[in-house]
Scaffold this motif. Structure first.
Motif, PDB file in Angstrom:
ATOM      1  N   GLY A  84       0.803  -1.216   0.000  1.00  0.00           N
ATOM      2  CA  GLY A  84       0.000   0.000   0.000  1.00  0.00           C
ATOM      3  C   GLY A  84       0.839   1.270   0.000  1.00  0.00           C
ATOM      4  N   GLY A  85       2.034   1.222  -0.592  1.00  0.00           N
ATOM      5  CA  GLY A  85       2.829   2.428  -0.781  1.00  0.00           C
ATOM      6  C   GLY A  85       3.834   2.731   0.306  1.00  0.00           C
ATOM      7  N   GLU A  86       3.946   1.868   1.329  1.00  0.00           N
ATOM      8  CA  GLU A  86       4.891   2.148   2.419  1.00  0.00           C
ATOM      9  C   GLU A  86       5.319   0.842   3.079  1.00  0.00           C
ATOM     10  OE1 GLU A  86       4.115   2.403   6.201  1.00  0.00           O
ATOM     11  OE2 GLU A  86       6.268   2.767   6.369  1.00  0.00           O
ATOM     12  N   ALA A  87       6.610   0.688   3.343  1.00  0.00           N
ATOM     13  CA  ALA A  87       7.084  -0.506   4.046  1.00  0.00           C
ATOM     14  C   ALA A  87       8.325  -0.159   4.845  1.00  0.00           C
ATOM     15  CB  ALA A  87       7.401  -1.627   3.054  1.00  0.00           C
ATOM     16  N   GLY A  88       8.374  -0.582   6.105  1.00  0.00           N
ATOM     17  CA  GLY A  88       9.549  -0.367   6.943  1.00  0.00           C
ATOM     18  C   GLY A  88       9.876   1.104   7.148  1.00  0.00           C
ATOM     19  N   GLY A  89       8.847   1.978   7.070  1.00  0.00           N
ATOM     20  CA  GLY A  89       9.073   3.399   7.313  1.00  0.00           C
ATOM     21  C   GLY A  89       9.497   4.179   6.075  1.00  0.00           C
ATOM     22  N   PHE A  90       9.556   3.546   4.920  1.00  0.00           N
ATOM     23  CA  PHE A  90       9.887   4.243   3.679  1.00  0.00           C
ATOM     24  C   PHE A  90       8.718   4.134   2.705  1.00  0.00           C
ATOM     25  CE2 PHE A  90      13.953   3.210   5.490  1.00  0.00           C
ATOM     26  CZ  PHE A  90      14.839   4.185   5.060  1.00  0.00           C
ATOM     27  N   THR A  91       8.415   5.230   2.026  1.00  0.00           N
ATOM     28  CA  THR A  91       7.413   5.156   0.965  1.00  0.00           C
ATOM     29  C   THR A  91       8.096   4.700  -0.325  1.00  0.00           C
ATOM     30  OG1 THR A  91       7.782   7.420   0.246  1.00  0.00           O
ATOM     31  CG2 THR A  91       6.161   7.093   1.984  1.00  0.00           C
ATOM     32  N   THR A  92       7.277   4.389  -1.316  1.00  0.00           N
ATOM     33  CA  THR A  92       7.833   3.956  -2.609  1.00  0.00           C
ATOM     34  C   THR A  92       8.811   5.001  -3.150  1.00  0.00           C
ATOM     35  OG1 THR A  92       5.700   2.916  -3.014  1.00  0.00           O
ATOM     36  CG2 THR A  92       7.204   3.071  -4.874  1.00  0.00           C
ATOM     37  N   GLY A  93       8.395   6.274  -3.101  1.00  0.00           N
ATOM     38  CA  GLY A  93       9.248   7.341  -3.627  1.00  0.00           C
ATOM     39  C   GLY A  93      10.530   7.505  -2.829  1.00  0.00           C
ATOM     40  N   GLU A  94      10.450   7.262  -1.517  1.00  0.00           N
ATOM     41  CA  GLU A  94      11.653   7.380  -0.684  1.00  0.00           C
ATOM     42  C   GLU A  94      12.645   6.251  -0.965  1.00  0.00           C
ATOM     43  OE1 GLU A  94       9.722   9.816   3.106  1.00  0.00           O
ATOM     44  OE2 GLU A  94       9.847   7.643   3.181  1.00  0.00           O
ATOM     45  N   TYR A  95      12.117   5.044  -1.228  1.00  0.00           N
ATOM     46  CA  TYR A  95      13.010   3.946  -1.640  1.00  0.00           C
ATOM     47  C   TYR A  95      13.717   4.307  -2.935  1.00  0.00           C
ATOM     48  CZ  TYR A  95      11.609   0.384   1.762  1.00  0.00           C
ATOM     49  OH  TYR A  95      11.429  -0.325   2.916  1.00  0.00           O
ATOM     50  N   ALA A  96      12.943   4.845  -3.879  1.00  0.00           N
ATOM     51  CA  ALA A  96      13.530   5.203  -5.173  1.00  0.00           C
ATOM     52  C   ALA A  96      14.645   6.229  -4.971  1.00  0.00           C
ATOM     53  CB  ALA A  96      12.456   5.739  -6.106  1.00  0.00           C
ATOM     54  N   ALA A  97      14.361   7.277  -4.160  1.00  0.00           N
ATOM     55  CA  ALA A  97      15.366   8.312  -3.912  1.00  0.00           C
ATOM     56  C   ALA A  97      16.597   7.703  -3.243  1.00  0.00           C
ATOM     57  CB  ALA A  97      14.780   9.410  -3.030  1.00  0.00           C
ATOM     58  N   TYR A  98      16.372   6.811  -2.275  1.00  0.00           N
ATOM     59  CA  TYR A  98      17.482   6.192  -1.548  1.00  0.00           C
ATOM     60  C   TYR A  98      18.431   5.476  -2.506  1.00  0.00           C
ATOM     61  CZ  TYR A  98      20.091   3.145   1.594  1.00  0.00           C
ATOM     62  OH  TYR A  98      21.100   2.486   2.241  1.00  0.00           O
ATOM     63  N   PHE A  99      17.870   4.633  -3.378  1.00  0.00           N
ATOM     64  CA  PHE A  99      18.752   3.827  -4.235  1.00  0.00           C
ATOM     65  C   PHE A  99      19.364   4.633  -5.384  1.00  0.00           C
ATOM     66  CE2 PHE A  99      16.552   0.324  -2.053  1.00  0.00           C
ATOM     67  CZ  PHE A  99      17.671  -0.369  -1.620  1.00  0.00           C
TER      68      PHE A  99
END
Lengths: 284, 262
Positions: free
Chosen positions: A68-83
């Protein structure tokens, strides 16, 4: 410290800053020309440096999406930015000498390097930096495209974060280079270093944040990542830029980075003196 | 019969080579095990956050990792080192000698190297696969097992055909051996996950350009009951196309081969 090394073997302190500067200027020009001549090989290296974070990016955005757009405290967009940021930081801190020293020693490639009146580390610094500078031509467009395609979210990045990112990145570059160059010296004692290198790569995959953001690791692994240098070589600059750590942690982080650099330099100087005097090339 | 004698000779030489470098073999096993632990821990961290990755469960993915290791062994036993040797031979001019030998040049070039150490990958991969199947509690029927073996074989043929086409390109472009590195990177990184999780353009790349999909994901889908007959036919059809195409391209390439020294 030169007591055990024969006279013709270089230590770190033989050259004046002035002549060192001259060496670096000339060497950079030569190295850039070389990288340009072998741009095919460069492209293939870059390919690997892009694919690996890209695969992690896809896996984690898939996880977040299916939750649903969030896992382990990161949103989909935040994962993308991280990597995406991780890809750039990993490229800029990337060091390959652990995989090259065994070959250098076995083929006798080290012999002329050790004969020169300048420490071989300078050659490797230039090689490494010019590879990274040239590589940015491929990495930066790749990062921008991926950030757009995967809707990377840089919402938490402030101006201060961006400013603190620069020293965090520079210190990470210095730390990872000195650390892995020192570990590479193991090849002076062992004929086969591949198992040691595999193990180091394994640790750094998890503990430097390449597989997943460190926040997702179990508590004991996070503690180890904090104590060992891994977090400070890759993950920390990424966390700083994305605003995942507070200003207090940032200051402490700089301190830890400096401390590790100082320790690595000390170990390197001690180890190098012994390593160089042990050196015997095949056929020499 | 003659072809069989040729193959047996190369296998025997390969075994002698492993016996000669036992230490390397041990280090290779250590490397494989470290890679396996990396894969398993990664799956563990991912499934800490979710119950299913695009419909795949933990044990499904462990089965996939087993297949990846198994396929790596199959490919790096003969195909990969032989193709590397072929490219090197074209560059150095030693490929001329292969052409003068009284056997089919494609066969000779394709089995010239036998890396017996790859047995380690095959054994470990099979072990992981068996354990994951036991955990899945999957009852693999006779027909499923046959289909799985057929798909593994198809995957091998696909990768072989792809690498043969690449090697054939070296008749025109001499410095291509680095392209094998790209294949390795894709296989090791992207092949660790089912290709269904990737965005469309990446999936197409992994199916048609760098055929990791047919080699790893499709056999894994067949074992975990995810394979429909359309995908099966597509995989087998694509394999046939690659096999015929690469043979034709090889023959076409040979007529353009001039030799490094000539």
């Amino acid at each position: 410290m030169a007591t055990s090394a024969p006279e013709n073997r270089s230590t770190f302190d033989d050259l004046s800053p002035r002549s060192l500067l001259g060496y670096y200027a000339a060497k950079f020009r030569a190295e850039f020309a070389l990288q340009l001549a072998y741009r095919g090989a460069m492209l293939i290296w870059l390919f690997g440096l892009i694919i690996q974070p890209l695969v992690s990016l896809v896996v984690w955005t898939t996880v977040a999406d299916s939750n649903g757009g969030e896992a382990g405290g990161f949103t989909t967009g935040e994962y993308a930015a991280y990597f995406v940021v991780l890809m750039v930081v990993n490229h800029l801190t990337f060091v390959w000498h652990m995989w090259e020293f065994g070959w250098r020693i076995q083929t006798g490639f080290f012999s002329p390097m050790l004969m020169r009146p300048i420490h071989p580390v300078h050659n490797d610094v230039v090689e490494n930096l010019s590879f990274k500078a040239m590589g940015l031509i491929g990495i930066v467009p790749a990062a921008i495209i991926l950030a757009v395609v995967f809707n990377a979210d840089f919402g938490e990045t402030s101006f201060g974060n961006a400013a603190a990112f620069v020293p965090a990145l520079l210190l990470a570059m210095a730390l990872r280079f000195i650390l892995e160059w020192t570990l590479a010296l193991a090849a002076f004692w062992m004929t086969k270093v591949s198992a040691m290198n595999d193990f180091y790569t394994f640790l750094s995959f998890f503990l430097s944040g390449m597989i997943a953001p460190l926040a997702l690791l179990p508590e004991p692994a996070r503690i180890v990542a904090n104590i060992l240098p891994f977090r400070w070589t890759v993950s920390f600059p990424v966390e700083v830029l994305l605003g995942q750590v507070g200003s207090g942690t940032i200051i402490v982080g700089f301190g830890v980075q400096l401390l590790w650099i100082a320790m690595a330099v000390l170990i390197l100087r001690r180890l190098w003196a012994v390593a160089a005097s042990r050196y015997s090339a095949v056929g020499a | 019969m003659h072809a069989l004698t040729v193959i047996c000779t190369y296998v025997r030489l390969g075994m002698l080579n492993v016996l000669q470098y036992r230490g390397d073999f041990i280090f290779q096993i250590v490397g494989i095990l470290i890679g396996l632990v990396t894969s398993l821990l990664t799956i563990g961290i991912v499934f800490n956050q979710t119950d299913s990755l695009n419909g795949w469960t933990t044990d499904d993915l462990i089965a996939l990792v087993g297949i990846q290791i198994l396929m790596r062994g199959v490919i790096s036993m003969v195909i990969r080192p032989s193709m590397q040797q072929l490219m090197e031979g074209v560059r150095l001019g030693t490929f001329d000698f292969t052409l003068t030998k009284p056997a089919d040049a494609q066969l000779l070039a394709s089995v010239s190297q036998f890396n017996a150490a790859a047995v380690a990958d095959i054994v470990i991969g099979l072990g992981v696969l068996v354990v994951s199947l036991a955990r899945l509690g999957a009852t693999v029927g006779f027909a499923d097992a046959i289909l799985f073996v057929v798909l593994l074989f198809a995957g091998t043929v696909m990768v072989y055909s792809f690498l043969l086409m690449l090697s054939t390109c070296s008749f025109w472009f001499v410095k291509l051996s680095n392209i094998l590195v790209i294949f390795g990177t894709m296989f090791e990184n992207a092949g660790r996950w089912p290709i269904t999780i990737y965005p469309g353009w990446f999936r197409v790349t992994l199916t048609f350009l760098i055929p990791v999909a047919v080699a790893i994901t499709v056999p894994a889908q067949s074992l975990t009951g995810r394979l429909d007959w359309q995908t099966t036919m597509l995989a087998l059809g694509l394999t046939a196309l690659f096999a015929v195409g690469s043979r034709w391209f090889w023959k076409f390439g040979l007529t353009h081969y001039t030799g490094a020294s000539a």
